[in-house]
Write a protein that holds these residues in place. Structure first.
Motif, PDB file in Angstrom:
ATOM      1  N   ASN A  72       3.343  -3.132  -3.473  1.00 27.51           N
ATOM      2  CA  ASN A  72       4.687  -2.564  -3.669  1.00 27.51           C
ATOM      3  C   ASN A  72       5.136  -1.782  -2.431  1.00 27.51           C
ATOM      4  O   ASN A  72       6.317  -1.774  -2.077  1.00 27.51           O
ATOM      5  N   GLU A  75       6.367  -4.303   0.068  1.00 29.11           N
ATOM      6  CA  GLU A  75       7.757  -4.687  -0.241  1.00 29.11           C
ATOM      7  C   GLU A  75       8.736  -3.628   0.272  1.00 29.11           C
ATOM      8  O   GLU A  75       9.761  -3.950   0.876  1.00 29.11           O
ATOM      9  N   GLN A  76       8.381  -2.361   0.028  1.00 29.21           N
ATOM     10  CA  GLN A  76       9.237  -1.251   0.480  1.00 29.21           C
ATOM     11  C   GLN A  76       9.354  -1.248   1.997  1.00 29.21           C
ATOM     12  O   GLN A  76      10.427  -1.017   2.558  1.00 29.21           O
TER      13      GLN A  76
END
Ligand SMILES: O=C(O)c1cc(=O)[nH]c(=O)n1[C@@H]1O[C@H](COP(=O)(O)O)[C@@H](O)[C@H]1O
Length: 274
Positions: A72, A75-76
């Protein structure tokens, strides 16, 4: 806009052949972040911001995120790079390689989930394992050819007895990427800075494709020999350095230190063009 177009534009805008590799290791983070895997995004985003005007590309290595259950944060980070450094293309270093149906899923992961401009691939399983990536319009793919590690010669340095001229395997891969496999014109090759003679050979066989060249910095590759062997006016090289930039300092000055090291490397590469 295609990957290659974006790469050429970043090369011009930042006068750079330097790819900043993002290999986040929490145990090597500076004191205020040290050992904290929840700060991987923060660490990488600061390196990106400190080097966005110096890089031809950014290359996050997916294992350093996945090992810490930090996909995650990757992705950020990809989102951060698109927003804060939209002129610098991203190469997701995933070294994927699998049968076509699975490759389709990996391609969706790289290009849709993470929004990468390009990906690294192992060509070992053949063309049908590479082709699904080429269906994504404008996206790039770098095929491992002559890798920077000593064990690279175990297979890549073997001669192919059944192929005309009995080329080394890495020479055969170079020819395929320059010719019949390059359906979308966005293929490139990975060649280690630790093997400048092989870079020269690959460049002779693949005169127009971009070369991703890791191995300067921590692995001790020769930056000047690399540029002389691989750079051509009409064919970009993307020379990666990861640890030497990310961990240029273990103190609170790590962003400035990363910037200094990136600038030093970029300028050295540029000067070597002669
Ligand atoms: O595909 C790659 O990026 C790659 C290919 C290769 O032949 N050698 C190689 O070191 N790499 C990657 O490039 C980076 C090199 O990191 P440093 O040695 O710290 O600059 C790592 O992320 C490696 O996984």
């Amino acid at each position: 806009m295609t990957f290659l177009y974006k790469l050429r534009a970043a090369e011009q805008q930042n006068a750079s052949m330097l790819c900043v590799g993002l290999d986040p290791e929490p145990s090597r983070f500076p004191a205020q972040l040290k050992g904290d895997a929840s700060r991987i995004y923060d660490f990488c985003a600061r390196i990106v911001d400190a080097t966005a005007d110096l890089a031809i590309a950014f290359k996050p290595q997916i294992a350093y995120f996945a090992a810490h259950r930090a996909e995650n944060q990757l992705e950020q980070l990809m989102e951060h790079m698109r927003r804060n450094a939209p002129h610098v293309p991203t190469i997701l270093d995933a070294k994927r390689g699998d049968i076509g149906s699975t490759a389709e899923q990996y391609a969706i992961e790289a290009f849709e989930r993470y929004g990468a401009d390009a990906v690294t691939l192992s060509p070992f399983m053949g063309f049908d394992s590479v082709e699904p990536y080429l269906r994504h319009a404008g996206k790039g793919a770098f095929l491992l050819c002559r890798t920077s590690n000593p064990g690279g010669s175990d297979l890549q340095g073997q001669r192919l007895a059944g192929v005309q001229g009995e080329p080394f395997l890495y020479e055969h891969i170079a020819r395929l990427a320059q010719g019949p496999w390059n359906l979308n014109g966005q293929l490139g090759l990975v060649v280690g800075a630790t093997y400048p003679a092989e870079i020269e050979r690959v460049r002779a066989l693949a005169p127009t494709v971009p070369l991703l060249i890791p191995g300067v910095g921590a692995q001790g590759g020769d930056a000047v020999a690399t540029v002389r062997a691989g750079w051509r006016q009409d064919a970009p090289i993307v020379v990666n350095s990861s640890r030497a930039i990310c961990y240029a300092s273990s103190g609170d000055d790590y962003e400035e230190a990363a910037r200094r090291e990136a600038r030093r490397t970029r300028d050295m590469l540029h000067a070597a063009r002669g």
